[in-house]
Scaffold this motif. Structure first.
Motif, PDB file in Angstrom:
ATOM      1  N   GLU A  35       0.842  -1.203   0.000  1.00  0.00           N
ATOM      2  CA  GLU A  35       0.000   0.000   0.000  1.00  0.00           C
ATOM      3  C   GLU A  35       0.879   1.256   0.000  1.00  0.00           C
ATOM      4  O   GLU A  35       1.760   1.401   0.835  1.00  0.00           O
ATOM      5  CB  GLU A  35      -0.927  -0.019   1.237  1.00  0.00           C
ATOM      6  CG  GLU A  35      -1.643   1.288   1.523  1.00  0.00           C
ATOM      7  CD  GLU A  35      -2.452   1.846   0.352  1.00  0.00           C
ATOM      8  OE1 GLU A  35      -3.221   1.096  -0.264  1.00  0.00           O
ATOM      9  OE2 GLU A  35      -2.293   3.063   0.029  1.00  0.00           O
ATOM     10  N   ARG A  37       0.011   4.434   0.664  1.00  0.00           N
ATOM     11  CA  ARG A  37      -0.243   5.376   1.758  1.00  0.00           C
ATOM     12  C   ARG A  37       0.235   4.806   3.101  1.00  0.00           C
ATOM     13  O   ARG A  37       0.555   3.620   3.195  1.00  0.00           O
ATOM     14  CB  ARG A  37      -1.744   5.666   1.862  1.00  0.00           C
ATOM     15  CG  ARG A  37      -2.314   6.519   0.730  1.00  0.00           C
ATOM     16  CD  ARG A  37      -3.816   6.664   0.963  1.00  0.00           C
ATOM     17  NE  ARG A  37      -4.425   7.753   0.232  1.00  0.00           N
ATOM     18  CZ  ARG A  37      -5.153   7.585  -0.873  1.00  0.00           C
ATOM     19  NH1 ARG A  37      -5.345   6.398  -1.389  1.00  0.00           N
ATOM     20  NH2 ARG A  37      -5.707   8.640  -1.463  1.00  0.00           N
ATOM     21  N   ARG A  43     -10.140   4.918  -0.701  1.00  0.00           N
ATOM     22  CA  ARG A  43     -11.247   5.880  -0.734  1.00  0.00           C
ATOM     23  C   ARG A  43     -12.204   5.719   0.448  1.00  0.00           C
ATOM     24  O   ARG A  43     -13.231   6.382   0.507  1.00  0.00           O
ATOM     25  CB  ARG A  43     -11.999   5.752  -2.069  1.00  0.00           C
ATOM     26  CG  ARG A  43     -11.287   6.472  -3.208  1.00  0.00           C
ATOM     27  CD  ARG A  43     -11.887   6.145  -4.563  1.00  0.00           C
ATOM     28  NE  ARG A  43     -11.285   4.944  -5.131  1.00  0.00           N
ATOM     29  CZ  ARG A  43     -11.643   4.393  -6.291  1.00  0.00           C
ATOM     30  NH1 ARG A  43     -12.636   4.934  -6.972  1.00  0.00           N
ATOM     31  NH2 ARG A  43     -11.030   3.328  -6.759  1.00  0.00           N
ATOM     32  N   TRP A  60     -22.083   5.329   2.635  1.00  0.00           N
ATOM     33  CA  TRP A  60     -23.430   4.774   2.648  1.00  0.00           C
ATOM     34  C   TRP A  60     -23.481   3.355   2.110  1.00  0.00           C
ATOM     35  O   TRP A  60     -22.703   2.969   1.232  1.00  0.00           O
ATOM     36  CB  TRP A  60     -24.375   5.650   1.825  1.00  0.00           C
ATOM     37  CG  TRP A  60     -24.852   6.853   2.561  1.00  0.00           C
ATOM     38  CD1 TRP A  60     -25.580   6.873   3.727  1.00  0.00           C
ATOM     39  CD2 TRP A  60     -24.644   8.221   2.200  1.00  0.00           C
ATOM     40  NE1 TRP A  60     -25.827   8.182   4.096  1.00  0.00           N
ATOM     41  CE2 TRP A  60     -25.280   9.017   3.180  1.00  0.00           C
ATOM     42  CE3 TRP A  60     -24.005   8.850   1.135  1.00  0.00           C
ATOM     43  CZ2 TRP A  60     -25.290  10.404   3.123  1.00  0.00           C
ATOM     44  CZ3 TRP A  60     -24.009  10.226   1.088  1.00  0.00           C
ATOM     45  CH2 TRP A  60     -24.636  10.991   2.078  1.00  0.00           C
ATOM     46  N   SER A 422     -13.306  -0.950  -7.632  1.00  0.00           N
ATOM     47  CA  SER A 422     -14.728  -0.612  -7.818  1.00  0.00           C
ATOM     48  C   SER A 422     -14.977  -0.003  -9.192  1.00  0.00           C
ATOM     49  O   SER A 422     -16.071  -0.098  -9.722  1.00  0.00           O
ATOM     50  CB  SER A 422     -15.178   0.370  -6.733  1.00  0.00           C
ATOM     51  OG  SER A 422     -14.575   1.631  -6.917  1.00  0.00           O
TER      52      SER A 422
HETATM   53  P1  FDA Z   1      -9.299   2.389  -3.524  1.00  0.00           P
HETATM   54  O1  FDA Z   1      -8.961   3.589  -4.327  1.00  0.00           O
HETATM   55  O2  FDA Z   1     -10.076   2.588  -2.271  1.00  0.00           O
HETATM   56  O3  FDA Z   1      -7.982   1.589  -3.133  1.00  0.00           O
HETATM   57  C1  FDA Z   1      -6.837   1.585  -3.938  1.00  0.00           C
HETATM   58  C2  FDA Z   1      -5.610   1.605  -3.041  1.00  0.00           C
HETATM   59  O4  FDA Z   1      -4.452   1.489  -3.858  1.00  0.00           O
HETATM   60  C3  FDA Z   1      -5.456   2.910  -2.264  1.00  0.00           C
HETATM   61  O5  FDA Z   1      -5.299   2.628  -0.899  1.00  0.00           O
HETATM   62  C4  FDA Z   1      -4.198   3.543  -2.863  1.00  0.00           C
HETATM   63  O6  FDA Z   1      -3.467   4.286  -1.927  1.00  0.00           O
HETATM   64  C5  FDA Z   1      -3.434   2.324  -3.331  1.00  0.00           C
HETATM   65  N1  FDA Z   1      -2.465   2.569  -4.404  1.00  0.00           N
HETATM   66  C6  FDA Z   1      -2.612   3.302  -5.524  1.00  0.00           C
HETATM   67  N2  FDA Z   1      -1.500   3.224  -6.303  1.00  0.00           N
HETATM   68  C7  FDA Z   1      -0.621   2.421  -5.650  1.00  0.00           C
HETATM   69  C8  FDA Z   1       0.687   1.945  -5.927  1.00  0.00           C
HETATM   70  N3  FDA Z   1       1.342   2.275  -7.059  1.00  0.00           N
HETATM   71  N4  FDA Z   1       1.294   1.138  -5.030  1.00  0.00           N
HETATM   72  C9  FDA Z   1       0.662   0.767  -3.890  1.00  0.00           C
HETATM   73  N5  FDA Z   1      -0.593   1.191  -3.570  1.00  0.00           N
HETATM   74  C10 FDA Z   1      -1.230   1.993  -4.447  1.00  0.00           C
HETATM   75  N6  FDA Z   1     -19.038   4.196  -2.109  1.00  0.00           N
HETATM   76  C11 FDA Z   1     -20.124   3.694  -1.446  1.00  0.00           C
HETATM   77  O7  FDA Z   1     -20.384   2.497  -1.555  1.00  0.00           O
HETATM   78  N7  FDA Z   1     -20.891   4.513  -0.672  1.00  0.00           N
HETATM   79  C12 FDA Z   1     -20.629   5.847  -0.531  1.00  0.00           C
HETATM   80  O8  FDA Z   1     -21.307   6.563   0.220  1.00  0.00           O
HETATM   81  C13 FDA Z   1     -19.517   6.370  -1.243  1.00  0.00           C
HETATM   82  N8  FDA Z   1     -19.210   7.702  -1.142  1.00  0.00           N
HETATM   83  C14 FDA Z   1     -17.974   8.148  -1.571  1.00  0.00           C
HETATM   84  C15 FDA Z   1     -17.545   9.431  -1.238  1.00  0.00           C
HETATM   85  C16 FDA Z   1     -16.268   9.859  -1.589  1.00  0.00           C
HETATM   86  C17 FDA Z   1     -15.838  11.253  -1.249  1.00  0.00           C
HETATM   87  C18 FDA Z   1     -15.399   8.969  -2.283  1.00  0.00           C
HETATM   88  C19 FDA Z   1     -13.993   9.384  -2.652  1.00  0.00           C
HETATM   89  C20 FDA Z   1     -15.829   7.694  -2.628  1.00  0.00           C
HETATM   90  C21 FDA Z   1     -17.109   7.278  -2.278  1.00  0.00           C
HETATM   91  N9  FDA Z   1     -17.570   5.992  -2.581  1.00  0.00           N
HETATM   92  C22 FDA Z   1     -18.711   5.506  -1.991  1.00  0.00           C
HETATM   93  C23 FDA Z   1     -16.777   5.115  -3.468  1.00  0.00           C
HETATM   94  C24 FDA Z   1     -15.978   4.074  -2.704  1.00  0.00           C
HETATM   95  O9  FDA Z   1     -15.337   4.682  -1.616  1.00  0.00           O
HETATM   96  C25 FDA Z   1     -14.935   3.449  -3.654  1.00  0.00           C
HETATM   97  O10 FDA Z   1     -15.581   2.974  -4.817  1.00  0.00           O
HETATM   98  C26 FDA Z   1     -14.204   2.261  -3.011  1.00  0.00           C
HETATM   99  O11 FDA Z   1     -13.797   2.551  -1.698  1.00  0.00           O
HETATM  100  C27 FDA Z   1     -12.987   1.920  -3.879  1.00  0.00           C
HETATM  101  O12 FDA Z   1     -12.261   0.828  -3.328  1.00  0.00           O
HETATM  102  P2  FDA Z   1     -11.066   0.180  -4.158  1.00  0.00           P
HETATM  103  O13 FDA Z   1     -10.404  -0.785  -3.281  1.00  0.00           O
HETATM  104  O14 FDA Z   1     -11.594  -0.277  -5.470  1.00  0.00           O
HETATM  105  O15 FDA Z   1     -10.088   1.400  -4.515  1.00  0.00           O
END
Ligand code: FDA
Length: 450
Positions: A35, A37, A43, A60, A422
């Motif tokens: 990871e 971060r 997100r 939500w 996602s």
């Molecule tokens: P996510 O982006 O969470 O994870 C990817 C990870 O990869 C991150 O931790 C990142 O740091 C890491 N990374 C990236 N590049 C890298 C690299 N080169 N090396 C190592 N690590 C790396 N959904 C919902 O169901 N209900 C809701 O209410 C909302 N509301 C909402 C509000 C806001 C403001 C946001 C930003 C998003 C939402 N969502 C949501 C969407 C939801 O949060 C989102 O779709 C999922 O958390 C995404 O999860 P993933 O694991 O797919 O990607």
């Protein structure tokens, strides 16, 4: 450089990567999650801001999101319903504020008929759309070549009906202007939630929250994985051939048989693939881009709107804050609003100073809820546009024509490399539920291939 060996290396400790890692470990495989971060969740991010617990990212949960609901239950987390008692507020193009109940906004009878007709028409098209394969819709190409705003213009001359239907998908979901994505992309968004009617129903789509915050899902998953999760490890390079991969960070080299790249697609090009990915992936990844929305949090000494018979729910395609909700935490005596400023409106307010932007946003909230909304005790803007490891919100979508042209290869593995997040999901697309579904499906596919 420390060298470690695992069966599978997972890049990204968001909901998707951690779900995949958990499933693979349960199936008896060794894993390492890298990871970038210094925290897990991507997100999903629950934090304390000046004494207020805020959901900076996703929060939500809706009733159809069974993958997320199962995970919440498995982890022993509790949920609570969004506060929704009382009347909602709508502001029209003339700035007039009306209180209302039910799903359809208080508009003229003609506009209401148009809104209902458009919802029915979209429900019909969505019923023909498989969220996992929207490119197989009989009119996929045609629907992917017309922007959602142009499609709405073809369908109705009623501007207020267009503005409202457009808002549900554009400002509220894909967080791009309705001229910037196709009608097929809009159908995918609605199909991923079951129907267009579900998307316009705030009580459905924004049903519940997790007590203590949704980031607990990735935090608890990561705790169970223990030492197999490595924070502060941005993967810079991925060397691969038919036999396996080497994921390289500034301190670690993980040698594995397979890799799951669980990062948003806009970040794939931060990793140097050696050899490069095939031309198809190089091309398709360039046609996906992040939407952009500011999630605004305003905390008050009391939820004053409730005394006035208001639910805290508000909508207007004509307001800077196009939607707002009561977002008070479970058991909290204080009251919290969450509001959203999307796409071009967000661009505009980011040209202002922080203080000017705050005043503009609070003034918009006051148009719905009165003068008391102007003076929160805590104010915070979630700005995912500045997050290096995300670069927008909520998720990624295709440009015009991209979904029909490239969709079928979105999730196609390349040699030992699989993709999961996602942004690539069908059901649950753009949501945590989709991240978890993708994590489970990708893990099953990878395990089957070992
Ligand atoms: P996510 O982006 O969470 O994870 C990817 C990870 O990869 C991150 O931790 C990142 O740091 C890491 N990374 C990236 N590049 C890298 C690299 N080169 N090396 C190592 N690590 C790396 N959904 C919902 O169901 N209900 C809701 O209410 C909302 N509301 C909402 C509000 C806001 C403001 C946001 C930003 C998003 C939402 N969502 C949501 C969407 C939801 O949060 C989102 O779709 C999922 O958390 C995404 O999860 P993933 O694991 O797919 O990607």
């Amino acid at each position: 450089m420390t060298i470690i060996e695992r069966d599978i290396v997972i890049i990204g400790a968001g909901a998707s990567g951690l779900t995949a890692a958990t499933a693979l470990q349960k199936a008896g495989h060794t894993v390492a999650v890298l990871e970038a971060r210094d925290r897990v969740g991507g997100r999903l991010w629950t934090d304390d801001i000046e004494g207020a617990m805020l959901e900076i990212g996703g929060q939500w949960v809706s009733p159809d999101q069974d993958a997320l609901k199962d995970t919440i239950a498995e982890l022993g987390l509790e949920t609570f319903a969004r506060y929704r008692d009382g009347e909602s507020v709508y502001v029209n193009a003339a700035g007039e504020r009306t209180r209302f109940e039910g799903e359809i906004f208080p508009v003229s009878p003609d506009t209401e008929r148009e809104i209902v007709r458009l919802i029915e028409k979209l429900d019909g098209l969505v019923a023909e759309t498989d969220p996992d394969r929207p490119w197989t819709h009989p009119q996929a190409k045609e629907l992917d070549e017309i922007s959602f705003s142009a499609w709405l213009e073809q369908e109705t001359t009623d501007q207020e009906a267009r503005d409202n239907i457009g808002m549900f998908i554009a400002g509220a979901m894909l967080t791009k202007p309705a001229h910037a994505f196709s009608t097929l992309q809009a159908l995918l968004m609605a199909a991923s939630a079951g129907s267009f009617s579900n998307l316009v129903d705030a009580d459905f789509i924004l049903d519940e929250r997790v007590v203590g915050g949704l980031q607990q899902v990735p935090i608890l998953l990561a705790e169970r994985l223990g030492d197999d999760v490595f924070l502060g490890q941005a993967v810079r390079a991925l060397r691969w051939n038919a036999d396996g991969v080497v994921a390289v960070t500034d301190q670690l080299e993980v040698h594995a048989r397979r890799v799951i790249v669980a990062v948003p697609p806009v970040l794939y090009n931060r990793i140097s693939f050696e050899p490069p990915l095939p031309r198809r992936q190089h091309q398709l990844h360039q046609h996906l881009s992040m939407g952009f929305v500011i999630k605004v949090h305003a905390v008050y000494e009391t939820p004053f709107w409730r005394e006035d018979g208001l639910s805290g729910t508000a909508f207007s395609p004509y307001e800077l804050v196009h939607e707002a909700y009561d977002n008070t935490n479970f058991g909290d005596t204080r009251g919290t609003f969450v509001g959203f400023v999307s796409d071009e409106a967000a661009d505009e307010v980011f040209t202002l100073t922080a203080e000017e932007r705050k005043q503009r946003i609070l003034t918009s909230l006051s148009h719905y809820f009165g003068e008391k909304a102007l003076t929160p005790v805590v104010y915070y803007e979630s700005d995912w546009g500045t997050e290096e490891w995300t670069r927008g919100a909520y998720a990624a979508s295709f440009d015009l024509g991209g979904l029909a042209r490239y969709g079928a290869d979105l999730r196609t593995p390349v040699g030992p490399i699989s993709f999961s997040c996602s942004d690539l999901a069908g059901k649950g697309y753009q949501h945590v539920d989709g991240a978890i579904r993708m994590g489970r499906d990708t893990a099953a596919l990878v395990a089957a291939g070992l």
